[in-house]
Design a protein around this motif. Structure first.
Motif, PDB file in Angstrom:
ATOM      1  N   SER A   1       0.822  -1.219   0.000  1.00 43.48           N
ATOM      2  CA  SER A   1       0.000   0.000   0.000  1.00 43.48           C
ATOM      3  C   SER A   1       0.849   1.260   0.000  1.00 43.48           C
ATOM      4  O   SER A   1       0.304   2.365  -0.069  1.00 43.48           O
ATOM      5  CB  SER A   1      -0.917   0.008   1.223  1.00 43.48           C
ATOM      6  N   ILE A   2       2.172   1.133   0.084  1.00 38.95           N
ATOM      7  CA  ILE A   2       3.053   2.297   0.180  1.00 38.95           C
ATOM      8  C   ILE A   2       3.386   2.801  -1.227  1.00 38.95           C
ATOM      9  O   ILE A   2       3.801   2.036  -2.101  1.00 38.95           O
ATOM     10  CB  ILE A   2       4.355   1.951   0.931  1.00 38.95           C
ATOM     11  N   LEU A   3       3.210   4.115  -1.443  1.00 40.28           N
ATOM     12  CA  LEU A   3       3.610   4.774  -2.683  1.00 40.28           C
ATOM     13  C   LEU A   3       4.922   5.503  -2.427  1.00 40.28           C
ATOM     14  O   LEU A   3       5.018   6.347  -1.527  1.00 40.28           O
ATOM     15  CB  LEU A   3       2.542   5.771  -3.140  1.00 40.28           C
ATOM     16  N   TYR A   4       5.942   5.174  -3.203  1.00 39.82           N
ATOM     17  CA  TYR A   4       7.249   5.808  -3.074  1.00 39.82           C
ATOM     18  C   TYR A   4       7.381   6.870  -4.162  1.00 39.82           C
ATOM     19  O   TYR A   4       7.315   6.563  -5.358  1.00 39.82           O
ATOM     20  CB  TYR A   4       8.368   4.772  -3.224  1.00 39.82           C
TER      21      TYR A   4
ATOM     22  N   PHE B   1       3.808   7.687   0.762  1.00 42.66           N
ATOM     23  CA  PHE B   1       2.388   8.033   0.871  1.00 42.66           C
ATOM     24  C   PHE B   1       1.557   6.758   0.949  1.00 42.66           C
ATOM     25  O   PHE B   1       1.974   5.687   0.487  1.00 42.66           O
ATOM     26  CB  PHE B   1       1.922   8.854  -0.339  1.00 42.66           C
ATOM     27  N   ILE B   2       0.354   6.908   1.541  1.00 42.87           N
ATOM     28  CA  ILE B   2      -0.692   5.898   1.433  1.00 42.87           C
ATOM     29  C   ILE B   2      -1.963   6.618   1.007  1.00 42.87           C
ATOM     30  O   ILE B   2      -2.080   7.851   1.131  1.00 42.87           O
ATOM     31  CB  ILE B   2      -0.914   5.140   2.767  1.00 42.87           C
TER      32      ILE B   2
ATOM     33  N   VAL C   1       3.395   9.623   5.018  1.00 44.88           N
ATOM     34  CA  VAL C   1       3.713   8.809   6.198  1.00 44.88           C
ATOM     35  C   VAL C   1       5.222   8.605   6.271  1.00 44.88           C
ATOM     36  O   VAL C   1       5.951   8.791   5.296  1.00 44.88           O
ATOM     37  CB  VAL C   1       3.014   7.433   6.139  1.00 44.88           C
ATOM     38  N   THR C   2       5.670   8.235   7.469  1.00 43.76           N
ATOM     39  CA  THR C   2       7.057   7.809   7.669  1.00 43.76           C
ATOM     40  C   THR C   2       7.052   6.328   8.024  1.00 43.76           C
ATOM     41  O   THR C   2       6.141   5.850   8.706  1.00 43.76           O
ATOM     42  CB  THR C   2       7.742   8.605   8.794  1.00 43.76           C
TER      43      THR C   2
ATOM     44  N   VAL D   1       3.710   2.330  10.045  1.00 42.27           N
ATOM     45  CA  VAL D   1       3.739   3.684   9.500  1.00 42.27           C
ATOM     46  C   VAL D   1       3.313   4.670  10.577  1.00 42.27           C
ATOM     47  O   VAL D   1       2.588   4.344  11.520  1.00 42.27           O
ATOM     48  CB  VAL D   1       2.824   3.820   8.269  1.00 42.27           C
ATOM     49  N   ASN D   2       3.759   5.902  10.404  1.00 37.22           N
ATOM     50  CA  ASN D   2       3.376   6.999  11.294  1.00 37.22           C
ATOM     51  C   ASN D   2       2.959   8.181  10.444  1.00 37.22           C
ATOM     52  O   ASN D   2       3.574   8.471   9.416  1.00 37.22           O
ATOM     53  CB  ASN D   2       4.548   7.392  12.205  1.00 37.22           C
ATOM     54  N   GLY D   3       1.922   8.861  10.861  1.00 40.09           N
ATOM     55  CA  GLY D   3       1.418  10.011  10.129  1.00 40.09           C
ATOM     56  C   GLY D   3       0.049  10.414  10.651  1.00 40.09           C
ATOM     57  O   GLY D   3      -0.383   9.970  11.723  1.00 40.09           O
TER      58      GLY D   3
END
Length: 392
Positions: free
Chosen positions: A330-333, A339-340, A353-354, A365-367
């Motif tokens: 689900s992570i966009l680089y 991003f998610i 997100v981080t 993830v954190n955000g």
């Protein structure tokens, strides 16, 4: 050309012009009277996506680091003196016990030196015993001579004969006193002389011992670099010994990983697809000045294992009790950002997100997100903020 031909040519030209003019008028009429087609605007179909909820759970992060097994001890053995190789007692692969002889040099010179040192020590012992006996005798003689001098002095001071005898007696007494002092010095320094001779014997014995190389510990011979008859020089490596009862796995980790590890921490090490238990026995506190990594040493039982085999260690990091996790897919680089996509109603919201720890296919993830929000689980490369979507 006659008048009839000229008249026919003029008539043909007139009809051609009329025909061209008719075609132009007809084309213009068609353009004017043709219906105008308006472009039809079609609504873009919503993208089908797969959603999963953001989950809050306990995560035990695992850091997998690779390396190669190494012997706990590896010794490159050499002679301390030069000489010709007399015997080669081991071969590569031989198992040896502590103290077992591995290589022997010719020792004729060392044997002669030891015999000479022992003989000199024995001579010194005998000489000291002789001096002690002579010192006892000469001390007794000196006392007798001293009494003789006193007796002659009592005979009278005016007798020329007695004076001559007294002078001779004094000279003899002085000579005996001198010899006594020399013998006292010899006997008094006898311990020092004996220690010098004993030191020579011990030195000769050490040189004799240096003609052989003994195994400093039990292990396996890895290599032998000399043959019988070769001339070995000091500090020339002649045999390599390994201790394989235990093996070490040396790793380099970053500072964040090193901060969560501790000495004696249990670690699962995978070797040839089989798990083995080890323990951290060394952990570098200050990082390497060039690589900025921390050295970690894991020790394992060497039974059934081979030095040099590749191995991977699963290092347990600090547990995260309330971590928010999403699927890795689900992570966009994008450049240096992550991003998610959160599904809200029928549109997407892109959230920065981080990334933290990862456990399998779950990414912490954190955000600005909350547990329970629905995140696009996969195929996020071509999604945009605000895009319309549909989902099951």
């Amino acid at each position: 050309m006659n008048d009839a031909d000229i008249k026919i040519k003029k008539i043909s030209l007139k009809y051609i012009l009329i025909l061209i003019l008719g075609v132009i008028c007809l084309t213009a009429l068609l353009l004017v009277t043709s219906p105008k087609n308006e472009p039809e605007l079609r609504e873009i179909a919503a993208t089908q996506v797969v959603l999963q909820p953001i989950v809050q759970q306990l995560i035990q992060p695992i850091k997998v680091v690779s390396g190669h097994l190494q012997p706990v001890r590896s010794s490159a053995l050499s002679f301390e003196l030069s000489g010709q190789v007399l015997a080669r007692h081991v071969e590569p692969g031989s198992r040896v016990n502590k103290g077992e002889i591995l290589i022997t040099l010719q020792r004729g010179d060392q044997q002669d030196a030891l015999a000479e040192a022992k003989a000199q020590l024995s001579q010194e012992h005998k000489a000291i015993e002789r001096d002690q006996r002579i010192l006892k005798l000469i001390s007794e003689n000196r006392l007798l001579q001293a009494r003789e001098v006193m007796r002659l002095e009592q005979l009278g001071q005016k007798s020329l004969a007695s004076r001559s005898m007294r002078d001779n007696a004094n000279q003899l007494l002085i000579q005996q006193q001198r010899e006594e002092e020399q013998l006292k010095y010899s006997v008094g320094t006898s311990k020092a002389r004996l220690e010098l001779k004993r030191a020579a014997v011990r030195r000769a014995e050490r040189n004799m011992a240096r003609t052989v190389i003994n195994a400093p510990y039990s292990g396996i011979i890895n290599a032998v670099y000399v043959e019988v008859g070769d001339y070995a020089s000091p500090n020339q490596i002649v045999v390599e010994l390994l201790q394989l009862k235990q093996l070490d796995l040396n790793l380099d980790v970053n500072g964040a990983t090193a901060a969560t590890l501790s000495l004696q921490q249990a670690v699962i090490v995978t070797i040839n697809s089989e798990p083995h238990r080890g323990n951290i026995i060394a952990l570098q506190t200050s990082p390497d000045a060039e690589t900025f990594t921390h050295a970690v040493r894991i020790r394992l039982d060497g039974s059934g294992l081979q030095a040099g085999a590749p191995a991977t260690a699963a290092l347990k990091l600090k547990a995260l009790p309330n971590a928010l996790v999403v699927p890795v897919s689900s992570i966009l680089y994008h450049n240096d950002e992550r991003f998610i996509f959160i599904a809200e109603a029928k549109a997407l919201r892109r959230v920065a997100v981080t990334l933290s720890a990862r456990e399998g296919q779950l990414q912490v993830v954190n955000g600005e997100i909350q547990a329970g929000e629905m995140v696009v689980a996969r195929d996020v490369a071509f999604l945009t903020d605000g895009q319309s979507v549909v989902h099951d």
